[in-house]
Each structure stands twice: as C-alpha cells, then as structure tokens.
Write a protein that holds these residues in place. Structure first.
Motif, short mmCIF file in Angstrom:
data_model
loop_
_atom_site.label_atom_id
_atom_site.label_comp_id
_atom_site.label_asym_id
_atom_site.label_seq_id
_atom_site.Cartn_x
_atom_site.Cartn_y
_atom_site.Cartn_z
N THR A 1 -0.94 -2.34 4.69
CA THR A 1 -1.60 -1.08 5.08
C THR A 1 -2.83 -0.83 4.21
O THR A 1 -3.45 0.22 4.33
N THR A 2 -3.17 -1.76 3.32
CA THR A 2 -4.35 -1.57 2.45
C THR A 2 -5.59 -2.10 3.18
O THR A 2 -5.47 -2.88 4.13
N PRO A 3 -6.77 -1.70 2.72
CA PRO A 3 -7.98 -2.25 3.35
C PRO A 3 -8.38 -3.61 2.81
O PRO A 3 -9.45 -4.12 3.14
N VAL A 4 -7.53 -4.21 1.98
CA VAL A 4 -7.90 -5.49 1.34
C VAL A 4 -7.91 -6.61 2.39
O VAL A 4 -6.90 -6.88 3.03
N GLY B 1 0.84 -1.20 0.00
CA GLY B 1 0.00 0.00 0.00
C GLY B 1 0.87 1.24 0.00
O GLY B 1 2.05 1.19 0.40
N ALA B 2 0.30 2.35 -0.47
CA ALA B 2 1.08 3.59 -0.56
C ALA B 2 0.22 4.80 -0.17
O ALA B 2 0.46 5.91 -0.61
N GLY B 3 -0.79 4.56 0.67
CA GLY B 3 -1.67 5.65 1.10
C GLY B 3 -1.17 6.30 2.39
O GLY B 3 0.02 6.22 2.72
N GLY B 4 -2.07 6.94 3.10
CA GLY B 4 -1.71 7.68 4.31
C GLY B 4 -1.11 6.80 5.39
O GLY B 4 -0.10 7.17 6.02
N ALA B 5 -1.71 5.64 5.61
CA ALA B 5 -1.20 4.74 6.66
C ALA B 5 0.20 4.25 6.29
O ALA B 5 1.10 4.19 7.13
N ALA B 6 0.38 3.93 5.00
CA ALA B 6 1.70 3.47 4.54
C ALA B 6 2.74 4.56 4.76
O ALA B 6 3.85 4.30 5.20
N ARG C 1 1.78 5.50 -7.58
CA ARG C 1 1.68 6.02 -6.21
C ARG C 1 2.82 5.49 -5.34
O ARG C 1 3.31 6.19 -4.46
N ASN D 1 2.31 -1.58 -4.44
CA ASN D 1 0.99 -0.95 -4.45
C ASN D 1 0.25 -1.26 -5.74
O ASN D 1 0.87 -1.43 -6.79
N ARG D 2 -1.09 -1.36 -5.62
CA ARG D 2 -1.91 -1.62 -6.80
C ARG D 2 -1.60 -0.62 -7.91
O ARG D 2 -1.38 -0.98 -9.05
N THR D 3 -1.55 0.66 -7.54
CA THR D 3 -1.20 1.71 -8.50
C THR D 3 0.29 2.00 -8.36
O THR D 3 0.72 2.62 -7.39
P1 ATR Z 1 -5.14 5.11 4.18
O1 ATR Z 1 -5.01 6.55 4.59
O2 ATR Z 1 -6.00 4.31 5.10
O3 ATR Z 1 -3.82 4.47 3.92
P2 ATR Z 1 -5.62 5.63 1.38
O4 ATR Z 1 -4.74 6.81 1.43
O5 ATR Z 1 -6.91 5.71 0.65
O6 ATR Z 1 -6.00 5.13 2.83
O7 ATR Z 1 -4.75 4.38 0.80
C1 ATR Z 1 -5.31 3.13 0.63
C2 ATR Z 1 -4.23 2.18 0.10
O8 ATR Z 1 -4.81 0.89 -0.08
C3 ATR Z 1 -3.67 2.57 -1.25
O9 ATR Z 1 -2.35 2.11 -1.35
C4 ATR Z 1 -4.58 1.80 -2.21
O10 ATR Z 1 -4.01 1.51 -3.45
P3 ATR Z 1 -4.13 2.54 -4.70
O11 ATR Z 1 -3.04 3.54 -4.51
O12 ATR Z 1 -3.92 1.67 -5.89
O13 ATR Z 1 -5.51 3.13 -4.63
C5 ATR Z 1 -4.75 0.52 -1.45
N1 ATR Z 1 -6.00 -0.14 -1.83
C6 ATR Z 1 -7.25 0.25 -1.53
N2 ATR Z 1 -8.15 -0.61 -2.04
C7 ATR Z 1 -7.43 -1.57 -2.68
C8 ATR Z 1 -7.77 -2.75 -3.40
N3 ATR Z 1 -9.03 -3.13 -3.57
N4 ATR Z 1 -6.77 -3.50 -3.91
C9 ATR Z 1 -5.47 -3.14 -3.74
N5 ATR Z 1 -5.09 -2.03 -3.07
C10 ATR Z 1 -6.05 -1.27 -2.54
#
Ligand code: ATR
Length: 284
Positions: free
Chosen positions: A196-199, A131-136, A160, A155-157
């Motif tokens: 750190t992803t919600p998966v 994951g690469a979002g806020g928690a990451a 990012r 990360n999926r994307t």
């Molecule tokens: P948070 O602040 O909780 O980390 P966020 O900033 O929305 O939330 O980040 C969510 C992370 O989970 C991202 O890395 C996201 O991947 P993308 O950058 O590709 O969006 C990842 N994520 C969320 N849903 C996902 C899914 N269904 N499969 C894979 N990665 C997922």
C-alpha cells in the motif's frame, strides 16, 4: 453523452483533481450501461469542503467521491457514517439521500471485492500489509472483516504500524495482529501480501517496498500502484510463481462500489478495466 434536464449529477471533490481518472472511468461506464448520470470533478480548497457539500445538496447531486486531501475532513459534514468507514476514519464516497449525506469507504470494499471476483477466499488466511497509511487502514479493516486469521503490518516507521495495530485491535478480536520488522519479515509466510506504499511508483520504478522479499509460489501479491501497471515488486512476485495483481483492480473496484451505492447497478470489472486500457496502453 446525452445530457437532459433529467440527467443525474455525481462527481468528485479533491485538491487537485486535474489528473484524476475517475471522470473518464465513470462517464464511460454510464454511457456503456445507459445510466443517465454525469460525473464531474471539482477542485475544492480544504476550507470550502462544507460549502461544496451544501451546494451538492441544493443542486440535487446523487452522490460524490472524495479524494486527497478531503477524505477525513469531509466526515465533519456528514449525517451518517457506514460502520467500516468510521473504523477506517476516512470517507471516499458519499451518497445523498433525502437531503442527508451518508459516508462510505469503497477503497477497502473494492479491494476485497476485486479479490473475491478472482475466486480468492480470505477467511482464515494470513495477510501481510506493507505500509500503515490511509490506504493500508482501509485495506486492513476490510481484510479483518472478511475473516483473515493473522494480519501483519510492515512499515518504514514502526511506530505507525504499532499505532494502526492498536487501533484495529479495538474493533476486531480473536485475530493475531502484529507488526513485522526488516529482521523478522522472513519468518512469516503469508497467503496474501499487499503493498500500500507508493514505493515503486513512477518515476522511481526500480524501487521496492521490501528489498529481497522471499516470495513463494502460490502467494497472492497485490500492489495498489497502477503507474506502472507492473511494479518491480509485482514483477518479482510473478516471476517467483505468485498470483500478481496490479493496482487497476482496486482503482476500478472502488469506482464500481461507488456506482453500486449511488445507482444499485453492478458494473462488470473487466468492462471497467478495459476502459482504462486502450490496446496495451494504460490511459494516464
Ligand atoms: P496513503 O493514504 O496513500 O496510504 P499515507 O497515509 O501518506 O498515504 O501513507 C503512505 C504509506 O507509505 C506510509 O505507510 C509510509 O510510511 P511511513 O509511515 O514510514 O511514512 C509509506 N511510505 C511512503 N513513502 C515511503 C518510502 N519511500 N519508503 C517506505 N515507505 C514509504
């Protein structure tokens, strides 16, 4: 709870806040540790964050937590930012001191503390963050601060992940920072893996952030999800002989660090976790 004119106020702003576990966790701990504090939750619309902060100052609040979607916006209104919170670019805990607002990020702090209390040393280790979002971001900054020698992000994307790596490189040198893809994720054998992803979060509990991940015995695997307590990813890790750590550690860790910032009191982890678990049932 014995509320008196001397009771100190702390709380939470977010939007929404109705499902937050923080009021129960904090107030139970204050009771247990005889702290004359009360923790309240406030649902604040994004445009009202500044006004809410002014109100907290006027009302004499000692501090407050900040949750989604205000963790970034709240920084506009602060007088001072802790270094790591500035690098992370998000604040989840604010201390009010002599009318000034000081911002911290206890998500990453709580994360590394929860590992340390288990005797896990992070210096010179190899870590993989999914994951690469806020928690990451919060977790990566604190892992680097603790001296991990190689940090990989998957990360999926992909863009990012690359963006986050570029950002981290500006602050941490002498570390191997790289992103991984589905194709080469198996080439790295980390000491620590963090989802750190919600998966895998309820209700999609059968999903995993990486399918067929090659867990090795002895790896430390952390999932920051706490609903369910054991995700499919974590179960697989445990069955493969890894040390599997669930999301309660970080949830409790960030609260403990906030309490420490506001009151200087160090709360016990197990005590805090037991508040969230009644019998074998996790309180949601
Ligand atoms: P948070 O602040 O909780 O980390 P966020 O900033 O929305 O939330 O980040 C969510 C992370 O989970 C991202 O890395 C996201 O991947 P993308 O950058 O590709 O969006 C990842 N994520 C969320 N849903 C996902 C899914 N269904 N499969 C894979 N990665 C997922």
């Amino acid at each position: 709870m014995n509320i008196s004119p001397n009771t100190k106020l702390v709380g939470l702003i977010g939007h929404p806040v109705e499902h937050s576990l923080s009021p129960k966790l904090h107030n139970s701990l204050y009771k247990k540790y005889n702290l004359d504090y009360v923790y309240l939750a406030f649902d604040i619309a994004p445009d009202d964050v500044g006004k809410a902060l002014e109100a907290f100052k006027v009302l004499g609040f000692k501090g407050f937590n900040v949750t989604i979607p205000h963790k970034e916006r709240v920084m506009w209104f602060l007088d001072w930012l802790d270094t790591e919170a500035a690098i992370i670019g998000a604040v989840n805990t604010v201390k009010v001191e002599n009318g000034k607002l000081i911002g911290y990020n206890t998500d990453g702090m709580g994360f590394v503390d929860s590992l340390k209390r288990r005797g896990i040393a992070l210096k010179d280790t190899v870590a993989l963050v999914l994951g690469a979002g806020g928690a990451a971001r919060a977790i990566c900054v604190y892992l680097l601060k603790e001296g991990v020698k190689e940090l990989y992000i998957y990360n999926r994307t992909r863009e990012r992940a690359i963006e986050l790596i570029k950002h981290l490189e500006r602050f941490f040198s002498g570390v191997c920072l790289n992103y991984l893809t589905k194709e080469n994720i198996k080439e790295v054998q980390p000491d620590l893996v963090v989802n750190t992803t919600p998966v895998g979060m309820w209700p999609h509990t059968q999903l995993m952030p990486v399918e067929d991940y090659a867990f090795l015995p002895g790896m430390i695997v952390v999932d920051i999800i706490y609903n369910p307590i054991e995700t499919a990813f974590l179960r697989k890790a445990r069955q493969a002989g890894c040390m599997a750590i669930n999301g309660l550690d970080m949830l409790v860790g960030q609260a403990i660090k906030a309490i420490e910032i506001w009151t200087s009191l160090k709360v016990d982890y197990d005590e805090a976790i037991s508040i969230l678990i009644e019998g074998d049932k996790f309180l949601l």
